[in-house]
Design a protein around this motif. Structure first.
Motif, PDB file in Angstrom:
ATOM      1  N   HIS A 181       0.843  -1.201   0.000  1.00 23.47           N
ATOM      2  CA  HIS A 181       0.000   0.000   0.000  1.00 23.47           C
ATOM      3  C   HIS A 181       0.882   1.256   0.000  1.00 23.47           C
ATOM      4  O   HIS A 181       2.080   1.181   0.285  1.00 23.47           O
ATOM      5  N   PRO A 182       0.332   2.441  -0.306  1.00 25.67           N
ATOM      6  CA  PRO A 182       1.115   3.677  -0.255  1.00 25.67           C
ATOM      7  C   PRO A 182       1.572   3.988   1.168  1.00 25.67           C
ATOM      8  O   PRO A 182       0.896   3.642   2.139  1.00 25.67           O
ATOM      9  N   VAL A 198      -7.498   9.022   6.891  1.00 30.85           N
ATOM     10  CA  VAL A 198      -7.656   7.787   7.652  1.00 30.85           C
ATOM     11  C   VAL A 198      -6.377   7.420   8.400  1.00 30.85           C
ATOM     12  O   VAL A 198      -6.421   6.851   9.497  1.00 30.85           O
ATOM     13  N   LEU A 199      -5.208   7.762   7.835  1.00 32.71           N
ATOM     14  CA  LEU A 199      -3.938   7.381   8.453  1.00 32.71           C
ATOM     15  C   LEU A 199      -3.618   8.191   9.701  1.00 32.71           C
ATOM     16  O   LEU A 199      -2.749   7.807  10.485  1.00 32.71           O
ATOM     17  N   HIS A 204      -7.461   2.171  14.273  1.00 33.56           N
ATOM     18  CA  HIS A 204      -6.614   1.117  13.706  1.00 33.56           C
ATOM     19  C   HIS A 204      -7.360   0.169  12.779  1.00 33.56           C
ATOM     20  O   HIS A 204      -6.801  -0.283  11.766  1.00 33.56           O
ATOM     21  N   LYS A 205      -8.613  -0.114  13.085  1.00 35.32           N
ATOM     22  CA  LYS A 205      -9.379  -1.003  12.219  1.00 35.32           C
ATOM     23  C   LYS A 205      -9.594  -0.362  10.852  1.00 35.32           C
ATOM     24  O   LYS A 205      -9.453  -1.027   9.815  1.00 35.32           O
ATOM     25  N   ASN A 206      -9.922   0.933  10.846  1.00 33.97           N
ATOM     26  CA  ASN A 206     -10.109   1.637   9.579  1.00 33.97           C
ATOM     27  C   ASN A 206      -8.798   1.756   8.804  1.00 33.97           C
ATOM     28  O   ASN A 206      -8.774   1.660   7.569  1.00 33.97           O
ATOM     29  N   ILE A 207      -7.713   1.960   9.524  1.00 37.77           N
ATOM     30  CA  ILE A 207      -6.394   2.059   8.885  1.00 37.77           C
ATOM     31  C   ILE A 207      -6.028   0.739   8.226  1.00 37.77           C
ATOM     32  O   ILE A 207      -5.576   0.708   7.078  1.00 37.77           O
TER      33      ILE A 207
END
Length: 246
Positions: A181-182, A198-199, A204-207
Motif C-alpha cells: 500500500h502507499p 484515515v492514516l 486502527h481497524k479503519n487504517i
C-alpha cells in the motif's frame, strides 16, 4: 549463525556490495558469516585459468569443471556438517526467483552461491553440487554476481536480527501476495499534497482496512498476474471454510 560462501572470480565486486548493503549489518550483528571465495585461486596453471572452449563448438567460453569443484569442496568443508548445504546457482534456466524463494533460502544455515560467467558453468558441476537453480527474469546478464547478491539480500533481510524491526520485512510487498500500500511520512501536507485522513485518524481497524484496499487496488491495476493468483487463492480459501462450516 548462518554460513554463506560466495564463489566468484571478481571478489571485489561482492565485497563492495556487502560493505554498502544490509548484508554488512547482518554480519556485524552476527546473524550471518559471509566468506567471499576467489575462484581464481583454484584456477589452472600459471594464469589461474577458470574458463575454456566448450565441447561441441559454438561461440563463447565456459567455466571449467575442476576449479569450481575444488572451490566447492573447500567451501563445503568449512560449513557446519550438522545442517544441509544449499548450493545456489543463478541461471536463466532456473526457476523464477520470488518472495517465497527468499523465505525458503532464509531458513537454511549453510548456503553456497556460485557466480557464473561467460556461457555459464560446466554441467557436471550442476549435476554433482547444485541444489537450487534460480533466474531473476527473462533476460541475460554479463555475470552472476548481481543476481547472486539480489537473492542473498532478499533472503538475509528476513532473518531476525538483520533489520531493526523484523515486522518491516514481514509486511513488505509480496508478503500478502499483493503489492504494498502507499506510505506517507512527515509532513502531513506538502505542496497541497496531503496524507490521507484515515492514516491520522487513530482508528486502527479503519487504517488496516484502508491498507488492504490499497494493496488490492494497486495489485489489480499494476500486476494483473498477481491479482488473478490472489483471487484464486482467496476463492479456494473461502470454499474450504464453507466446507468446514457445513
Amino acid at each position: 549463525m548462518k554460513n554463506i560462501t560466495i564463489i566468484t572470480p571478481v571478489p571485489d565486486l561482492i565485497n563492495t556490495f556487502i560493505k554498502n548493503s544490509m548484508l554488512r549489518k547482518a554480519i556485524e550483528n552476527k546473524v550471518v558469516q559471509v566468506n567471499v571465495m576467489n575462484l581464481r585461486e583454484y584456477g589452472k596453471g600459471k594464469y589461474r585459468q577458470i574458463d575454456d572452449n566448450p565441447y561441441g563448438g559454438g561461440s563463447g567460453m565456459l567455466m571449467m569443471v575442476e576449479p569450481l569443484c575444488n572451490a566447492l569442496e573447500h567451501a563445503i568443508e568449512q560449513m557446519d556438517n550438522s545442517s544441509e548445504v544449499v548450493v545456489l546457482y543463478p541461471t536463466a534456466q532456473g526457476k523464477m526467483w520470488n518472495q517465497d524463494s527468499a523465505v525458503n533460502l532464509s531458513q537454511h544455515n549453510n548456503i553456497i552461491v556460485i557466480c557464473g560467467h561467460y556461457k555459464g558453468i560446466d554441467e557436471r558441476v550442476i549435476e554433482k553440487y547444485v541444489t537450487h537453480e534460480y533466474s531473476i527474469g527473462d533476460f541475460i546478464m554479463t555475470s552472476g554476481e548481481l543476481p547472486a547478491m539480489l537473492m542473498l539480500d532478499s533472503a538475509v533481510r528476513l532473518i531476525p536480527g538483520t533489520l531493526n524491526n523484523i515486522e518491516s520485512a514481514l509486511t513488505d510487498t509480496f508478503t500478502y501476495g499483493l503489492l504494498d500500500h502507499p506510505h506517507y511520512a512527515y509532513p502531513r501536507s506538502y505542496q497541497n499534497m496531503n496524507v490521507p485522513e484515515v492514516l491520522i485518524s487513530g482508528h486502527h481497524k479503519n487504517i488496516d482496512s484502508w491498507k488492504q484496499e490499497q494493496r488490492e487496488k494497486r495489485t489489480k491495476e499494476r500486476r494483473l498476474d498477481l491479482w488473478e493468483k490472489y483471487t484464486k487463492l482467496k476463492a479456494i480459501e473461502l470454499e474450504n471454510n464453507n466446507e468446514q462450516n457445513s
